[in-house]
Motif scaffolding. Sequence first.
Motif, PDB file in Angstrom:
ATOM      1  N   ARG A  64      -9.301  -2.536   5.131  1.00  0.00           N
ATOM      2  CA  ARG A  64      -8.310  -1.352   5.464  1.00  0.00           C
ATOM      3  C   ARG A  64      -7.486  -1.932   6.463  1.00  0.00           C
ATOM      4  NH1 ARG A  64     -12.996   2.054   4.419  1.00  0.00           N
ATOM      5  NH2 ARG A  64     -13.281   2.018   6.901  1.00  0.00           N
ATOM      6  N   ARG A  65      -7.779  -2.686   7.575  1.00  0.00           N
ATOM      7  CA  ARG A  65      -7.240  -3.146   8.404  1.00  0.00           C
ATOM      8  C   ARG A  65      -6.267  -4.218   8.062  1.00  0.00           C
ATOM      9  NH1 ARG A  65     -10.280  -5.427  12.983  1.00  0.00           N
ATOM     10  NH2 ARG A  65      -8.085  -5.230  14.252  1.00  0.00           N
ATOM     11  N   VAL A  66      -6.840  -5.019   7.172  1.00  0.00           N
ATOM     12  CA  VAL A  66      -5.833  -6.089   6.668  1.00  0.00           C
ATOM     13  C   VAL A  66      -4.841  -5.604   5.817  1.00  0.00           C
ATOM     14  CG1 VAL A  66      -5.630  -8.142   5.030  1.00  0.00           C
ATOM     15  CG2 VAL A  66      -7.643  -8.024   6.748  1.00  0.00           C
ATOM     16  N   ALA A  67      -5.175  -4.408   4.994  1.00  0.00           N
ATOM     17  CA  ALA A  67      -4.008  -3.952   4.456  1.00  0.00           C
ATOM     18  C   ALA A  67      -3.017  -3.149   5.168  1.00  0.00           C
ATOM     19  CB  ALA A  67      -4.749  -2.704   3.223  1.00  0.00           C
ATOM     20  N   GLY A  68      -3.486  -2.677   6.272  1.00  0.00           N
ATOM     21  CA  GLY A  68      -2.589  -1.778   7.109  1.00  0.00           C
ATOM     22  C   GLY A  68      -1.708  -3.003   7.904  1.00  0.00           C
ATOM     23  N   ASP A  69      -1.951  -4.431   7.853  1.00  0.00           N
ATOM     24  CA  ASP A  69      -1.006  -5.267   8.458  1.00  0.00           C
ATOM     25  C   ASP A  69      -0.219  -5.795   7.332  1.00  0.00           C
ATOM     26  OD1 ASP A  69      -1.137  -8.403  10.042  1.00  0.00           O
ATOM     27  OD2 ASP A  69      -0.196  -6.373  10.946  1.00  0.00           O
ATOM     28  N   GLY A  70      -0.278  -5.227   6.148  1.00  0.00           N
ATOM     29  CA  GLY A  70       0.629  -5.772   4.842  1.00  0.00           C
ATOM     30  C   GLY A  70      -0.143  -6.973   4.276  1.00  0.00           C
ATOM     31  N   GLY A  71      -1.454  -7.218   4.644  1.00  0.00           N
ATOM     32  CA  GLY A  71      -2.356  -7.977   3.800  1.00  0.00           C
ATOM     33  C   GLY A  71      -3.263  -7.645   2.657  1.00  0.00           C
ATOM     34  N   VAL A  96      -5.408 -12.574   2.702  1.00  0.00           N
ATOM     35  CA  VAL A  96      -4.227 -13.250   2.363  1.00  0.00           C
ATOM     36  C   VAL A  96      -2.903 -12.246   3.096  1.00  0.00           C
ATOM     37  CG1 VAL A  96      -2.300 -14.155   1.052  1.00  0.00           C
ATOM     38  CG2 VAL A  96      -5.019 -14.492   0.443  1.00  0.00           C
ATOM     39  N   PHE A  97      -1.976 -12.984   3.668  1.00  0.00           N
ATOM     40  CA  PHE A  97      -1.096 -12.127   4.437  1.00  0.00           C
ATOM     41  C   PHE A  97       0.370 -12.508   3.697  1.00  0.00           C
ATOM     42  CE2 PHE A  97      -2.778  -9.598   7.578  1.00  0.00           C
ATOM     43  CZ  PHE A  97      -3.832 -10.240   8.046  1.00  0.00           C
ATOM     44  N   PRO A  98       1.183 -12.006   3.192  1.00  0.00           N
ATOM     45  CA  PRO A  98       2.617 -12.380   2.567  1.00  0.00           C
ATOM     46  C   PRO A  98       3.433 -13.363   3.755  1.00  0.00           C
ATOM     47  CG  PRO A  98       2.289 -10.002   2.140  1.00  0.00           C
ATOM     48  CD  PRO A  98       1.134 -10.426   3.213  1.00  0.00           C
ATOM     49  N   PRO A  99       3.994 -14.431   3.214  1.00  0.00           N
ATOM     50  CA  PRO A  99       4.647 -15.030   4.008  1.00  0.00           C
ATOM     51  C   PRO A  99       5.503 -14.750   5.183  1.00  0.00           C
ATOM     52  CG  PRO A  99       4.769 -16.081   1.812  1.00  0.00           C
ATOM     53  CD  PRO A  99       4.239 -14.694   1.787  1.00  0.00           C
ATOM     54  N   VAL A 100       6.077 -13.568   4.551  1.00  0.00           N
ATOM     55  CA  VAL A 100       7.018 -12.839   5.750  1.00  0.00           C
ATOM     56  C   VAL A 100       6.247 -12.025   6.708  1.00  0.00           C
ATOM     57  CG1 VAL A 100       8.797 -12.511   4.142  1.00  0.00           C
ATOM     58  CG2 VAL A 100       7.169 -10.843   4.358  1.00  0.00           C
ATOM     59  N   VAL A 119      -4.171  -1.956  14.585  1.00  0.00           N
ATOM     60  CA  VAL A 119      -5.401  -1.682  14.371  1.00  0.00           C
ATOM     61  C   VAL A 119      -5.344  -0.293  13.514  1.00  0.00           C
ATOM     62  CG1 VAL A 119      -7.594  -0.911  15.564  1.00  0.00           C
ATOM     63  CG2 VAL A 119      -6.226  -2.616  16.374  1.00  0.00           C
ATOM     64  N   SER A 120      -5.579  -0.413  12.370  1.00  0.00           N
ATOM     65  CA  SER A 120      -4.979   0.856  11.387  1.00  0.00           C
ATOM     66  C   SER A 120      -6.548   1.558  11.191  1.00  0.00           C
ATOM     67  CB  SER A 120      -4.630   0.301  10.127  1.00  0.00           C
ATOM     68  OG  SER A 120      -5.389  -0.506   9.482  1.00  0.00           O
ATOM     69  N   ALA A 121      -7.521   0.983  11.209  1.00  0.00           N
ATOM     70  CA  ALA A 121      -8.869   1.844  10.854  1.00  0.00           C
ATOM     71  C   ALA A 121      -9.887   1.374  12.052  1.00  0.00           C
ATOM     72  CB  ALA A 121      -9.262   1.559   9.537  1.00  0.00           C
ATOM     73  N   ALA A 122     -10.851   2.266  12.155  1.00  0.00           N
ATOM     74  CA  ALA A 122     -12.003   1.713  13.010  1.00  0.00           C
ATOM     75  C   ALA A 122     -12.849   0.681  12.474  1.00  0.00           C
ATOM     76  CB  ALA A 122     -12.891   2.894  13.023  1.00  0.00           C
ATOM     77  N   PRO A 123     -12.941  -0.317  13.300  1.00  0.00           N
ATOM     78  CA  PRO A 123     -13.375  -1.694  12.747  1.00  0.00           C
ATOM     79  C   PRO A 123     -14.957  -1.479  12.507  1.00  0.00           C
ATOM     80  CG  PRO A 123     -12.733  -2.080  14.879  1.00  0.00           C
ATOM     81  CD  PRO A 123     -12.044  -0.600  14.493  1.00  0.00           C
ATOM     82  N   ALA A 124     -15.654  -2.562  12.125  1.00  0.00           N
ATOM     83  CA  ALA A 124     -16.740  -2.576  11.687  1.00  0.00           C
ATOM     84  C   ALA A 124     -17.565  -2.746  13.117  1.00  0.00           C
ATOM     85  CB  ALA A 124     -17.377  -3.493  10.995  1.00  0.00           C
TER      86      ALA A 124
END
Length: 390
Positions: free
Chosen positions: A343-350, A366-370, A378-383
């Motif tokens: 969820r955190r990676v998705a919140g950063d566009g990855g 994976v993150f898009p090149p841009v 920090v889009s969600a409470a991490p583990a």
Amino acid sequence: MTERPPRFTESTQGRLRRLNLATSLPPVVFAAVFLLYTDTHAWWHLAVLAPGAVAAVVAFERWTADDLARVALPCMIVAAVVWPLGVLVTGSPNAYWGVCAVGSFSLREVRRRRGPAAAGLFAYVAAVGAARLLVQRDDVREVLVVYALVPTVLTALVMLMTAVGERFYDLIRELEQTREREAELAVVRERFRFASDLHDIQGHTLHVAKLKIALARRLLPHDAARADKELRETYALVSETIAQTKELAHAQRRLNLTAEIENAKNLFEAAGIRVRVTREAETDSRAGELLGQVLRETTTNILRHAQATQVRITLAESGITIVNDGVTATTLPELRGLAVLRRRVAGDGGELTVEQTGERFLTAAVFPPVRAGAAPEVSAAPAAPGENGR
């Protein structure tokens, strides 16, 4: 990966035993059939000799499965009865084969006095073979060689080969136990590193706070303004420490991806796992913090929940990929710590991908090149660090 009880996980030793069964059982069955064909001169001879051959085959199959204890005694009784019947009734010099095989395999179940037990087996095979002289006295030398000497020598050889095979399995078992201890030690070292980070954050702060509070108490009667300043500084210091502790507990501290890769490599090598690190490109340091968390969580999962023999870590400009073998679960396991990171990676566009193919497990962030250079949000409470399951 889902946690599995060690006793019910197929080990390397178990796979070797299955391979031994697959490759050795057909020759064993062929030998049993051939010996029965050679010694059978009437239909009732087969009825007398077949139980001994069946007992030998069953004992071999159970021995390769490491489950001989349940059938050792009945197989030994059957084989021990067939041998004298073959000597005295059917005149079959190869009837010893059942007691030879079952006795050799069953010695591993004798916890004490294996030497006397082996000597007793030799004596039984030789004595029963020599009993052929009761019904055949025309050629004493031939009887003793064919019915006593040859069976006893072959029994000794089979026993020696069985002992060598058992020693091989013992060595594999010791290697597996060593590997498990190394993996546990690697996890302990990782926990120690977390404890060291926690001490670095709180140890100095608590000591300074104690001194400032003591100073404020001394200043309070005659310099209230200075005491108030000391207390405000202590309050700010404690607040900052609380925030740093939360960041540490939730794996939000800034991580150095290069250091995390080196740490993962050291942990895997300490656990006896081959590691190959491929750097196709350097990742932006801000994106690298989140990738470092993914790598740390994946490393812990592999050490605790997989029987990996090799791990491949590939670092690209847009992300990181970790591939390991040694997966025994038949379906994709439930995500836990990695689910939060997804969820955190998705919140950063990855995108965080987890795939399982046979015994191969892939984790890729994976993150898009841009977006590769964007600071992770920090889009969600991490583990929490104690949550090591996927």
